[in-house]
Motif scaffolding. Sequence first.
Motif, PDB file in Angstrom:
ATOM      1  N   ARG A  94      42.354  30.512  26.042  1.00  0.00           N
ATOM      2  CA  ARG A  94      41.695  31.663  25.435  1.00  0.00           C
ATOM      3  C   ARG A  94      41.408  31.301  23.985  1.00  0.00           C
ATOM      4  O   ARG A  94      42.325  31.076  23.204  1.00  0.00           O
ATOM      5  CB  ARG A  94      42.567  32.913  25.492  1.00  0.00           C
ATOM      6  CG  ARG A  94      41.796  34.200  25.121  1.00  0.00           C
ATOM      7  CD  ARG A  94      42.601  35.132  24.248  1.00  0.00           C
ATOM      8  NE  ARG A  94      42.934  34.513  22.969  1.00  0.00           N
ATOM      9  CZ  ARG A  94      43.547  35.151  21.971  1.00  0.00           C
ATOM     10  NH1 ARG A  94      43.948  36.400  22.126  1.00  0.00           N
ATOM     11  NH2 ARG A  94      43.814  34.532  20.827  1.00  0.00           N
ATOM     12  N   LYS A 112      39.571  32.681  20.673  1.00  0.00           N
ATOM     13  CA  LYS A 112      39.062  33.896  20.039  1.00  0.00           C
ATOM     14  C   LYS A 112      38.444  33.520  18.705  1.00  0.00           C
ATOM     15  O   LYS A 112      39.085  32.886  17.875  1.00  0.00           O
ATOM     16  CB  LYS A 112      40.206  34.900  19.837  1.00  0.00           C
ATOM     17  CG  LYS A 112      39.812  36.202  19.176  1.00  0.00           C
ATOM     18  CD  LYS A 112      41.044  37.089  19.022  1.00  0.00           C
ATOM     19  CE  LYS A 112      40.729  38.392  18.319  1.00  0.00           C
ATOM     20  NZ  LYS A 112      41.954  39.214  18.131  1.00  0.00           N
ATOM     21  N   THR A 127      36.163  34.961  15.346  1.00  0.00           N
ATOM     22  CA  THR A 127      35.665  36.108  14.592  1.00  0.00           C
ATOM     23  C   THR A 127      35.046  35.618  13.297  1.00  0.00           C
ATOM     24  O   THR A 127      35.687  34.893  12.530  1.00  0.00           O
ATOM     25  CB  THR A 127      36.804  37.096  14.261  1.00  0.00           C
ATOM     26  OG1 THR A 127      37.459  37.488  15.461  1.00  0.00           O
ATOM     27  CG2 THR A 127      36.254  38.334  13.560  1.00  0.00           C
ATOM     28  N   THR A 135      33.776  39.875  17.467  1.00  0.00           N
ATOM     29  CA  THR A 135      34.658  38.855  18.008  1.00  0.00           C
ATOM     30  C   THR A 135      34.144  38.415  19.361  1.00  0.00           C
ATOM     31  O   THR A 135      33.687  39.243  20.154  1.00  0.00           O
ATOM     32  CB  THR A 135      36.096  39.401  18.157  1.00  0.00           C
ATOM     33  OG1 THR A 135      36.621  39.675  16.864  1.00  0.00           O
ATOM     34  CG2 THR A 135      37.002  38.394  18.859  1.00  0.00           C
ATOM     35  N   GLN A 136      34.179  37.137  19.622  1.00  0.00           N
ATOM     36  CA  GLN A 136      33.862  36.603  20.940  1.00  0.00           C
ATOM     37  C   GLN A 136      34.974  35.672  21.383  1.00  0.00           C
ATOM     38  O   GLN A 136      35.730  35.139  20.562  1.00  0.00           O
ATOM     39  CB  GLN A 136      32.521  35.872  20.949  1.00  0.00           C
ATOM     40  CG  GLN A 136      31.328  36.821  20.864  1.00  0.00           C
ATOM     41  CD  GLN A 136      30.024  36.109  21.133  1.00  0.00           C
ATOM     42  OE1 GLN A 136      29.741  35.094  20.522  1.00  0.00           O
ATOM     43  NE2 GLN A 136      29.224  36.644  22.031  1.00  0.00           N
ATOM     44  N   MET A 137      35.060  35.487  22.687  1.00  0.00           N
ATOM     45  CA  MET A 137      36.100  34.645  23.256  1.00  0.00           C
ATOM     46  C   MET A 137      35.513  33.754  24.341  1.00  0.00           C
ATOM     47  O   MET A 137      34.548  34.118  25.011  1.00  0.00           O
ATOM     48  CB  MET A 137      37.200  35.492  23.911  1.00  0.00           C
ATOM     49  CG  MET A 137      37.882  36.468  22.998  1.00  0.00           C
ATOM     50  SD  MET A 137      39.132  37.394  23.936  1.00  0.00           S
ATOM     51  CE  MET A 137      39.649  38.563  22.684  1.00  0.00           C
ATOM     52  N   PHE A 196      40.922  41.609  28.149  1.00  0.00           N
ATOM     53  CA  PHE A 196      40.117  41.489  26.940  1.00  0.00           C
ATOM     54  C   PHE A 196      38.938  42.452  26.903  1.00  0.00           C
ATOM     55  O   PHE A 196      38.180  42.460  25.943  1.00  0.00           O
ATOM     56  CB  PHE A 196      39.612  40.047  26.798  1.00  0.00           C
ATOM     57  CG  PHE A 196      40.701  39.031  26.984  1.00  0.00           C
ATOM     58  CD1 PHE A 196      41.776  38.987  26.123  1.00  0.00           C
ATOM     59  CD2 PHE A 196      40.670  38.129  28.035  1.00  0.00           C
ATOM     60  CE1 PHE A 196      42.793  38.060  26.290  1.00  0.00           C
ATOM     61  CE2 PHE A 196      41.674  37.199  28.214  1.00  0.00           C
ATOM     62  CZ  PHE A 196      42.744  37.160  27.338  1.00  0.00           C
TER      63      PHE A 196
END
Length: 212
Positions: free
Chosen positions: A46, A48, A50, A57-59, A181
């Motif tokens: 994962r 993350k 920002t 925020t994207q993941m 999420f």
Amino acid sequence: MCLKDLSNKWSNTNGYELDATMEIKTGSEPRVYDVNVWYTKPDFYRVKVTQQGEDVTQMIVRNKEGVFVVTPSLRKTYKFQSEWPKQNSQPYLIGALGEDLLADQNVTMEEDENDYILQAATRNNHKSVMPTQVITVNKKTKLPKTVSVLNEAGEEQILITFSKVDLGIQHKEEEFAIDKFTEENSNTTGSIEKRRIASTLSCSTMGRYNIS
């Protein structure tokens, strides 16, 4: 210092968490992102990301179901076909950095009082324009402090600065579930190709830095 031992330390851990900043200098103005990574063996990730000063925020999430790009604020999830990160090394993934060091037969090393400075080839989709990375490693901890990705002229294009690297931390498989999420029953799943997000987290978040 033995490169194989260093690579094993980063690549063979059962899991890790790290925090870093990523500065991308390829545009007209530098952009800085906060990066948080979870990794758990064998292939759970994962990442993350920002952008500083922006509430977006994207993941990237890799679990047993595949690889997903998640935008929590938009309640959207995109699944795409990829072996990420195996096919495209990333400087914020320390396991990938360890593999980069072993893959390059021409690694060079310098050292100062506190650090080892390693120069190695990159292994990603931008290696033709950003072929070199300089990895600074703390002598005491044997953990990376910074990664500088250079263009053909030796100019820094991306700078990763690690503020925390904790080895041995594992997350349960269910913690990588996509519904962790996004709000339950609120996300929209679609084709990554159709939405023009193919192979990037997004132009705004990753500065056109290819992830697939």
